[in-house]
Design a protein around this motif. Structure first.
Motif, mmCIF file in Angstrom:
data_model
loop_
_atom_site.group_PDB
_atom_site.id
_atom_site.type_symbol
_atom_site.label_atom_id
_atom_site.label_comp_id
_atom_site.label_asym_id
_atom_site.label_seq_id
_atom_site.Cartn_x
_atom_site.Cartn_y
_atom_site.Cartn_z
ATOM 1 N N UNK A 67 10.733 9.124 -11.600
ATOM 2 C CA UNK A 67 11.892 8.336 -12.036
ATOM 3 C C UNK A 67 13.184 9.126 -11.945
ATOM 4 N N UNK A 68 13.104 10.434 -12.106
ATOM 5 C CA UNK A 68 14.287 11.294 -12.057
ATOM 6 C C UNK A 68 14.010 12.458 -11.106
ATOM 7 N N UNK A 69 14.036 12.216 -9.806
ATOM 8 C CA UNK A 69 13.726 13.291 -8.851
ATOM 9 C C UNK A 69 14.829 14.345 -8.843
ATOM 10 N N UNK A 70 14.437 15.561 -8.566
ATOM 11 C CA UNK A 70 15.377 16.669 -8.515
ATOM 12 C C UNK A 70 15.919 16.849 -7.102
ATOM 13 N N UNK A 71 17.091 17.419 -7.025
ATOM 14 C CA UNK A 71 17.714 17.698 -5.727
ATOM 15 C C UNK A 71 17.569 19.152 -5.308
ATOM 16 N N UNK A 72 16.820 19.920 -6.082
ATOM 17 C CA UNK A 72 16.607 21.338 -5.780
ATOM 18 C C UNK A 72 15.110 21.597 -5.704
ATOM 19 N N UNK A 73 14.533 21.789 -4.517
ATOM 20 C CA UNK A 73 15.185 21.759 -3.209
ATOM 21 C C UNK A 73 15.497 20.337 -2.752
ATOM 22 N N UNK A 74 16.399 20.231 -1.800
ATOM 23 C CA UNK A 74 16.836 18.938 -1.305
ATOM 24 C C UNK A 74 15.718 18.290 -0.485
ATOM 25 N N UNK A 75 15.286 17.089 -0.900
ATOM 26 C CA UNK A 75 14.224 16.384 -0.193
ATOM 27 C C UNK A 75 14.391 14.882 -0.442
ATOM 28 N N UNK A 76 13.701 14.099 0.369
ATOM 29 C CA UNK A 76 13.765 12.635 0.241
ATOM 30 C C UNK A 76 12.931 12.208 -0.971
ATOM 31 N N UNK A 77 13.483 11.389 -1.875
ATOM 32 C CA UNK A 77 12.718 10.998 -3.066
ATOM 33 C C UNK A 77 11.587 10.043 -2.707
ATOM 34 N N UNK A 78 10.549 10.065 -3.526
ATOM 35 C CA UNK A 78 9.411 9.168 -3.342
ATOM 36 C C UNK A 78 9.596 7.918 -4.200
ATOM 37 N N UNK A 79 9.041 6.825 -3.737
ATOM 38 C CA UNK A 79 9.157 5.557 -4.446
ATOM 39 C C UNK A 79 7.885 5.317 -5.258
ATOM 40 N N UNK A 80 7.955 5.372 -6.594
ATOM 41 C CA UNK A 80 6.752 5.087 -7.405
ATOM 42 C C UNK A 80 6.385 3.612 -7.307
ATOM 43 N N UNK A 81 5.108 3.350 -7.110
ATOM 44 C CA UNK A 81 4.681 1.981 -6.825
ATOM 45 C C UNK A 81 4.764 1.078 -8.049
ATOM 46 N N UNK A 82 4.332 1.572 -9.209
ATOM 47 C CA UNK A 82 4.326 0.714 -10.389
ATOM 48 C C UNK A 82 5.735 0.331 -10.835
ATOM 49 N N UNK A 83 6.698 1.261 -10.939
ATOM 50 C CA UNK A 83 8.061 0.825 -11.262
ATOM 51 C C UNK A 83 8.672 -0.091 -10.205
ATOM 52 N N UNK A 84 8.364 0.171 -8.920
ATOM 53 C CA UNK A 84 8.879 -0.722 -7.883
ATOM 54 C C UNK A 84 8.298 -2.123 -8.026
#
Length: 406
Positions: free
Chosen positions: A351-368
């Motif tokens: 729900x709160x992905x970090x930007x360190x290191x910089x990477x593409x966030x993942x989409x959690x299936x249940x919240x989506x």
């Protein structure tokens, strides 16, 4: 000479069917258009806003914006004030841009490993202003972080804007308890400011097109802003006068003691609700403080509403029904808030992905899936009642009055 054949007579309308359904109801299975209860739309919008406040995942926030846009497009009415969702989207873009600009100007330092985008001129600050610097290097991580924070605030604004677009605040005033009538009048007038401005801007632009006004851009702003503000202020005053003439906000025959007791109960109840919500939503507050304070505040507010409602006697003509579509719409919004609040069945870090290191966030299936379930309100809600063109003609000429809308 043959006698002309008489045309067949149309059958007389039969008696109502079982369950109160008339015989001339269409048999195609489509639902009849009607206006959904305004409280259901507000519960749905507040539920989505609660879900948005729990995440900084840009994919989930973008999904929320897509759901809001689809539901508003499918279930908004043809009233002029119901076309204001695009203005909320414009305000959301302004919020994101301002958040990024402030983050670039008021830099807080660079961490090792940041990707530097550009450098701004550095302005020295006094010693008592330590901790904040003006200008300097701007990193990609800091820019993305500020854009995501602005996106979350923009989603909160769009959730309230969607509820204000789909639900008529004047109709919601009729279902308020008697103790909140004075507050409800003030909230109704304040919430109607944005729809009144949108409607006034549409009428002024239509009048400018009819007069073939060639002014555009900033030059046309002076000829638009004054008539818009004047028209919106005049309509708000007419609305306030019409509500006062119908007895809205009258104090009734309450004694001074009952008013003080009601005010004390409502004030303590609101403090309990604020403490309970902070205890439940805050990460640092103990959870044991949240639920008891929330329950105590709810009980005090209910007692204050029950005591204050005795002094206001009123009736309602054709009250808005609360049926299965209202329950489904409200549950869709509350389900999204519950799934993102409990963080059960998925990784809470998504729900709160970090930007360190910089990477593409993942989409959690249940919240989506919960956010997509909130989009089911656009299917569960009945189609809105469309106004005939003859009835829309007074609104196009500006002759409709706030008194006729009450």
């Amino acid at each position: 000479m043959s006698t002309p054949a008489h045309p067949p007579r149309s059958p007389a309308p039969g008696p109502p069917r079982a369950g109160g359904a008339p015989a001339d109801r269409p048999r195609s299975g489509r639902r009849l258009p009607r206006t959904l209860h305004p409280v259901a739309w507000w519960i749905w919008g507040i539920g989505l806003a609660t879900a948005v406040s729990r995440t900084t995942n840009p994919l989930l926030l973008a999904l929320v914006l897509a759901v809001l846009g689809w539901v508003v497009t499918e279930r908004r009415t043809d009233a002029p004030w119901a076309r204001g969702f695009r203005y909320y989207l414009g305000m959301a873009l302004v919020v994101i841009a301002l958040r990024v600009v402030f983050r670039c100007v008021f830099a807080t330092g660079i961490t090792p490993g940041d990707h530097i985008l550009f450098h701004l001129p550095h302005i020295p600050t006094p010693s008592w202003y330590a901790g904040i610097q003006l200008g300097g290097p701007v990193s990609l991580e800091a820019t993305l972080s500020s854009a995501i924070d602005g996106l979350r605030l923009a989603c909160l604004l769009c959730c309230i804007g969607a509820a204000n677009t789909l639900a008529n605040p004047k109709r919601a005033l009729r279902v308020l308890p008697g103790a909140l009538y004075e507050l409800g009048v003030a909230v109704t007038v304040s919430l109607s400011v944005a729809p009144q401005l949108v409607e006034s801007a549409q009428r002024v632009n239509r009048a400018r097109r009819l007069r073939a006004d060639p002014a555009k851009g900033l030059r046309a702003l002076r000829s638009i802003i004054i008539p818009v503000l004047e028209d919106a202020l005049e309509r708000s005053l007419h609305l306030a006068a019409a509500m006062d003439s119908r007895g809205y906000g009258r104090a009734g025959n309450a004694t001074r003691t009952s008013r003080r007791i009601t005010g004390a109960l409502m004030l303590l109840g609101m403090l309990g609700l604020c403490t309970g919500v902070y205890g439940l939503l805050g990460g640092t507050a103990p959870r044991a403080l949240g639920l008891p304070a929330l329950l105590a505040g709810s009980l005090l507010c209910c007692a204050g509403l029950a005591l204050g409602g005795r002094r206001v006697r009123r009736t309602s003509y054709r009250p808005d029904p609360w049926r299965a579509p209202e329950w489904i719409v409200a549950v869709c919004g509350c389900a999204a808030a519950t799934v993102l609040f409990l963080t059960v069945g998925y990784d809470a870090n998504d729900l709160n992905p970090t930007l360190y290191p910089l990477h593409w966030p993942s989409l959690p299936l249940l919240p989506a899936a919960a956010v997509l379930l909130a989009g089911g309100a656009g299917i569960a809600a009945p189609p809105p009642a469309r106004t005939p063109s003859a009835a829309r003609r007074p609104a196009a000429t500006g002759t409709d009055t706030p008194e006729a809308q009450l």
